[in-house]
Write an enzyme that holds these catalytic residues in place. Structure first.
Site, PDB file in Angstrom:
ATOM      1  N   HIS A  30       0.876  -1.175   0.000  1.00 26.09           N
ATOM      2  CA  HIS A  30       0.000   0.000   0.000  1.00 26.09           C
ATOM      3  C   HIS A  30       0.912   1.224   0.000  1.00 26.09           C
ATOM      4  O   HIS A  30       1.989   1.174   0.609  1.00 26.09           O
ATOM      5  CB  HIS A  30      -0.827   0.134   1.280  1.00 26.09           C
ATOM      6  CG  HIS A  30      -1.772  -0.972   1.588  1.00 26.09           C
ATOM      7  ND1 HIS A  30      -1.395  -2.112   2.226  1.00 26.09           N
ATOM      8  CD2 HIS A  30      -3.108  -1.089   1.392  1.00 26.09           C
ATOM      9  CE1 HIS A  30      -2.440  -2.895   2.412  1.00 26.09           C
ATOM     10  NE2 HIS A  30      -3.503  -2.295   1.909  1.00 26.09           N
ATOM     11  N   ASP A  44       2.337   2.063   3.375  1.00 28.06           N
ATOM     12  CA  ASP A  44       3.279   1.094   3.971  1.00 28.06           C
ATOM     13  C   ASP A  44       4.700   1.493   3.656  1.00 28.06           C
ATOM     14  O   ASP A  44       5.615   1.230   4.437  1.00 28.06           O
ATOM     15  CB  ASP A  44       3.143  -0.306   3.367  1.00 28.06           C
ATOM     16  CG  ASP A  44       1.760  -0.885   3.458  1.00 28.06           C
ATOM     17  OD1 ASP A  44       1.048  -0.520   4.388  1.00 28.06           O
ATOM     18  OD2 ASP A  44       1.406  -1.708   2.584  1.00 28.06           O
TER      19      ASP A  44
HETATM   20  C1  XUL Z   1      -7.646  -6.570   4.521  1.00 29.10           C
HETATM   21  C2  XUL Z   1      -6.812  -7.044   3.406  1.00 29.10           C
HETATM   22  C3  XUL Z   1      -5.950  -6.009   2.804  1.00 29.10           C
HETATM   23  C4  XUL Z   1      -5.838  -6.096   1.325  1.00 29.10           C
HETATM   24  C5  XUL Z   1      -5.097  -4.958   0.688  1.00 29.10           C
HETATM   25  O1  XUL Z   1      -8.330  -7.574   5.150  1.00 29.10           O
HETATM   26  O2  XUL Z   1      -6.805  -8.202   3.087  1.00 29.10           O
HETATM   27  O3  XUL Z   1      -4.699  -6.074   3.400  1.00 29.10           O
HETATM   28  O4  XUL Z   1      -5.225  -7.287   0.944  1.00 29.10           O
HETATM   29  O5  XUL Z   1      -5.607  -3.711   1.025  1.00 29.10           O
END
Ligand code: XUL
Ligand code: CO
Length: 435
Positions: A101, A104
């Site tokens: 993300h 992150d």
């Molecule tokens: C949340 C989840 C996230 C997604 C990416 O449950 O799985 O980490 O994978 O935003």
């Protein structure tokens, strides 16, 4: 190497006899499995958020990991130190991909443009490191759920300025993903859902979400990003009612907004279970609807009703999923993203390596079981037999729309079909023999 991990050389395949937790027993990356190497079939990706950004807190206590890159005065310098350690891990695990993300990898600035500048600085660093370490980006995404501005949702927020802020953030994350040649772009619907209808216009929020996604699809075409956008269904957590509940729900949403050509699905084990389905159910349905994209590989806990995101160590369940993936020709742009975190007591640097190694091995074991089941037609044989009636002239004519209700009813008058066993226990026994 930063010295955070004692080890710097890649983990090696040693075979089934090995007792070394820092060796592979099943994951032999060059082994051929149905026309590709194991590395190409499994397409492992390490995720940044659980492995490098989560500090080990839970609702009753804070940080347990005390990672060096989480403490200091210069956020950008810390982000760079984190990146160094992340690439150390990718190298030791010898994984082909990673995922992240925006927040992150780069610190949030005082304004959107400052955050975007930070992301650009880290993207520059990633570009160099990816080239050197030969690691690729499976997907990028934007975190549109952690900051308090998003507490009422991002695309589904009652305030159009929050919607706009989310658009600004998602555009920058898509740009970064495109620049790093990401193979997909993921949208998990974070806080796109609601807690109570007393303060929510559900229809309007769904329209907003449709607009948001359509704008993102248009933008992806404009910049020439060729990978799919992947929605990640999840039924609850953080909101009580998440709009992207499960595969079937998202299918309806995508059809309504005419987005099925550009948007596919990223399916996660723990999310499937929370929706009251099995992992293999969600995967098989996604293939059946032409929406399969990628997998977030982890596991939940049967006794807990929330998303525990544990490392996947369940070869039997995964074998059924990989059976489905292999049967459909294997991954295209997708792969196996470790959306999994070590437990908060696992505080040693090596715990992070061991968790990935053990799970990669469990996945490899499952892949080999799936390959063997397919080679022997262990499940496909009985299935073909069970549905063989539909291969006949009459069955095919019905499915092709060449029969009316009256015609089929007229033929039924001369039939006396006999029930046949579903043979569930026989088939469960077959699976148990392979895994
Ligand atoms: C949340 C989840 C996230 C997604 C990416 O449950 O799985 O980490 O994978 O935003
Ligand atoms: Co996920």
């Amino acid at each position: 190497m930063t010295g955070f991990f004692e080890r710097s050389e890649p983990i090696r395949f040693e075979g089934e006899g090995s007792r070394d937790p820092l060796a592979f027993r099943h994951y032999d990356k060059n082994r051929q499995v149905m026309g590709r190497t194991m590395e190409e079939q499994l397409r492992f990706a390490v995720c940044y958020w659980h492995s490098f950004t989560w500090p080990g807190g839970d609702p009753f206590g804070g940080e347990t990991f005390l990672r060096p890159w989480m403490h200091g005065d210069d956020p950008l310098a810390l982000a760079k130190a984190k990146a160094e350690t992340a690439f150390d891990l990718f190298r030791v695990l010898d994984v082909p991909f990673f995922t992240f993300h925006d927040v992150d990898v780069a610190p949030e600035g005082a304004s959107l443009s400052e955050s975007i500048d930070n992301l650009k600085a880290i993207t520059d660093l990633f570009e160099e490191k990816m080239e050197r370490e030969k690691v690729r980006l499976l997907w990028g995404t934007a975190n549109l759920f952690s900051h308090r501005r998003y507490m009422g949702g991002a695309a589904t927020n009652p305030d159009p300025d929050v919607f706009a802020y989310a658009v600004g953030q998602v555009k920058a994350a898509m740009d970064a993903t495109h620049r790093l040649n990401g193979e997909n772009y993921v949208c998990w619907g974070g806080r796109e859902g609601y807690e109570t209808l007393l303060n929510t216009r559900m229809g309007q929020e769904l329209d907003q979400l449709g607009r948001f996604l359509s704008m993102l699809v248009d933008y992806k075409h404009k910049i020439g990003f060729t990978g799919p956008i992947l929605i990640e269904p999840k039924p609850k957590e953080p909101t009580k009612h998440q709009y992207d509940f499960d595969v079937a729900t998202v299918y309806g949403f995508l059809e309504r907004h005419d987005l099925t050509a550009d948007v596919k699905l990223n399916i996660e084990q723990n999310h499937a279970i929370l929706a009251g389905h099995s992992f293999e159910h969600e995967v098989e349905l996604a293939y059946a609807l032409g929406l399969f994209g990628s997998l977030d590989i982890n596991r939940g806990d049967d006794l807990l009703g929330w998303d525990t995101d544990q490392f996947a160590m369940n070869p039997k369940e995964m074998a059924l999923v990989f059976h489905e993936v292999l049967k459909n020709g294997g991954f295209t742009t997708g792969g196996l993203n470790f959306d999994a975190k070590i437990r908060r007591q696992s505080i040693d640097p090596d715990d992070l390596i061991v968790a990935h190694v053990a799970s990669m091995d469990a996945c490899a074991k499952a892949l080999l079981a799936a390959e063997a089941m397919l080679a022997d037609k262990a499940l496909e044989g009985p299935l073909a037999e069970r549905y063989s009636g539909w291969d006949g002239a009459e069955g095919r004519a019905i499915l092709a729309g060449e029969r009316t209700l009256e015609e089929v009813a007229a033929r039924a008058a001369s039939l006396d079909p006999q029930p046949r066993s579903g043979r569930q226990e026989l088939l469960e026994g077959v699976v148990a023999r392979y895994v």
